[in-house]
Design an enzyme around this catalytic site. Structure first.
Site, short mmCIF file in Angstrom:
data_model
loop_
_atom_site.label_atom_id
_atom_site.label_comp_id
_atom_site.label_asym_id
_atom_site.label_seq_id
_atom_site.Cartn_x
_atom_site.Cartn_y
_atom_site.Cartn_z
N PRO A 95 0.84 -1.20 0.00
CA PRO A 95 0.00 0.00 0.00
C PRO A 95 0.88 1.26 0.00
O PRO A 95 1.91 1.31 0.67
CB PRO A 95 -0.79 -0.11 1.31
CG PRO A 95 -0.71 -1.54 1.71
CD PRO A 95 0.57 -2.09 1.14
N GLY A 99 3.38 3.90 5.36
CA GLY A 99 4.43 3.58 6.34
C GLY A 99 5.09 2.24 6.11
O GLY A 99 5.84 1.76 6.96
N LEU A 100 4.83 1.61 4.96
CA LEU A 100 5.42 0.29 4.71
C LEU A 100 6.59 0.35 3.71
O LEU A 100 7.06 -0.69 3.24
CB LEU A 100 4.35 -0.70 4.21
CG LEU A 100 3.24 -1.01 5.22
CD1 LEU A 100 2.22 -1.97 4.62
CD2 LEU A 100 3.82 -1.61 6.51
N GLY A 101 7.02 1.54 3.38
CA GLY A 101 8.23 1.68 2.56
C GLY A 101 8.01 1.44 1.08
O GLY A 101 8.94 1.05 0.36
N SER A 102 6.79 1.70 0.60
CA SER A 102 6.48 1.44 -0.81
C SER A 102 7.45 2.16 -1.75
O SER A 102 7.97 1.56 -2.71
CB SER A 102 5.03 1.85 -1.05
OG SER A 102 4.85 2.33 -2.32
N ALA A 104 10.58 3.29 -1.31
CA ALA A 104 11.95 2.74 -1.30
C ALA A 104 11.98 1.36 -1.93
O ALA A 104 12.95 1.00 -2.62
CB ALA A 104 12.48 2.68 0.14
N ALA A 105 10.91 0.58 -1.76
CA ALA A 105 10.88 -0.77 -2.35
C ALA A 105 10.80 -0.67 -3.87
O ALA A 105 11.48 -1.42 -4.59
CB ALA A 105 9.71 -1.56 -1.78
N ASP A 146 14.60 3.11 6.35
CA ASP A 146 13.69 2.41 5.43
C ASP A 146 14.46 1.76 4.28
O ASP A 146 14.31 0.56 4.02
CB ASP A 146 12.65 3.39 4.84
CG ASP A 146 11.66 3.89 5.88
OD1 ASP A 146 11.84 3.57 7.07
OD2 ASP A 146 10.73 4.59 5.50
#
Ligand code: MEV
Length: 309
Positions: A95, A99-102, A104-105, A146
């Site tokens: 998502p 806050g899940l690092g989308s 940077a991923a 992150d």
């Protein structure tokens, strides 16, 4: 050529980590961003297609200021390669703005796919520096936690500018991640904490130090598998984040629901103000905590394990 990178969650220490205190983060390997390259006709140049965002298309020549075009150019420059005639398609399960690092991923997967299609080897240390440079465009003053946990894909103890150490997890722990469905800007949350810090230096410093101490304690508790105490540290960390003004009614509701349903601890994770929270659960309470999170308004609940890789 395909490549991917995981989501991440911060177990302890978000926001304080920006000020040089330590933080602990872990990858979520089941949620990933992926990038795949395919050749195009000669002279067409590099195009990045974001499949999950209405097929948004970014051309290196026409949109050089886009953070993903900057990422691609950084990678090409680092291996002294000219612009290739390729399309890179990016997809992601992570998502956005949660806050899940989308971000940077996606950057990590994109750079890996490009390097692999070019036949260039790319050390994680070097990749991490480049992803960090792109993170600065998104977030202004990121700590680097992150990108580091996403690139190295293992549980980490991190301190800005100095330390990155793998964490030994004595006993694997299970986390449920509850998504409030509220998108929130990390940049804004970090900048609001900065204003709070500037207006109340000593009170804010005291809270940041308390978070730093909780991180040190939690690292030891993780190593020995002391999950009950670890859960208590999470609750304390959440209260300190509330003081820093980065929680929200939705996050507080999910944290309370998780603890009431039997989680050992829970806290917001990441920039806050929305996005995700995490709950530490024993195997026998996974189901009840999941149901409680959904009844309290979570739009998704993900499950992940923290263990030594
Ligand atoms: C965001 O995932 C974590 C923050 O501490 C910001 C950062 O470390 O750059 C809020």
């Amino acid at each position: 050529m395909d490549a991917s990178a995981p989501a991440k969650t911060i177990l302890f220490g978000e926001h304080a980590v920006v000020y040089g205190y330590p933080g602990i983060a872990t990858p979520i390997s089941s949620l990933r961003a992926r990038a795949a390259t395919r050749p195009e006709t000669m002279g067409s140049g590099l195009r990045i297609v974001l499949q999950d965002m209405q097929e948004q298309s970014i051309r290196l020549r026409e949109n050089p200021e886009h953070p993903l075009a900057i990422a691609a150019q950084l990678l090409l420059d680092s291996v002294s390669a000219p612009e290739p005639d390729w399309t890179i398609t990016v997809t992601s399960d992570i998502p956005i703005a949660s806050g899940l690092g989308s971000g940077a991923a996606v950057t990590t997967a994109l750079m890996r796919a490009l390097a692999s299609a070019l036949g260039a080897s790319l050390a994680n240390e070097h990749l991490n520096e480049m992803v960090y440079a792109v993170e600065k465009i998104h977030h202004g003053t990121p700590s680097g936690i992150d990108n580091t946990v996403i690139v190295f894909e293992k549980p980490l103890y991190f301190r800005r500018g100095t330390v990155m150490e793998s964490i030994q997890v004595g006993k694997p722990i299970t986390l449920l991640i509850g998504d409030t469905g509220v998108s929130a800007s990390t940049r804004v949350a970090v900048s609001d904490v900065r204003q709070l810090f500037n207006s109340q230096v000593s009170a804010t410093t005291q809270r940041l130090e308390e978070i730093g101490s909780l991180v040190e304690r939690s690292r030891q508790l993780l190593q020995v598998g002391a999950v009950i105490k670890l859960g208590q540290c999470m609750i304390q960390n959440h209260q300190l984040l509330q003081w820093l003004t980065v929680s929200s009614p939705e996050l507080d509701r999910l944290v309370d629901a998780a603890v009431t349903a039997g989680a050992l601890g829970a806290k917001l994770s990441g920039g806050g103000r929305g996005g995700n929270m995490i709950a530490l659960v024993q195997p026998d309470s996974v189901q009840s905590v999941r149901e409680a999170l959904l009844s309290a308004g979570a739009v998704h609940v993900f499950q992940t394990k923290v263990e030594t890789c």
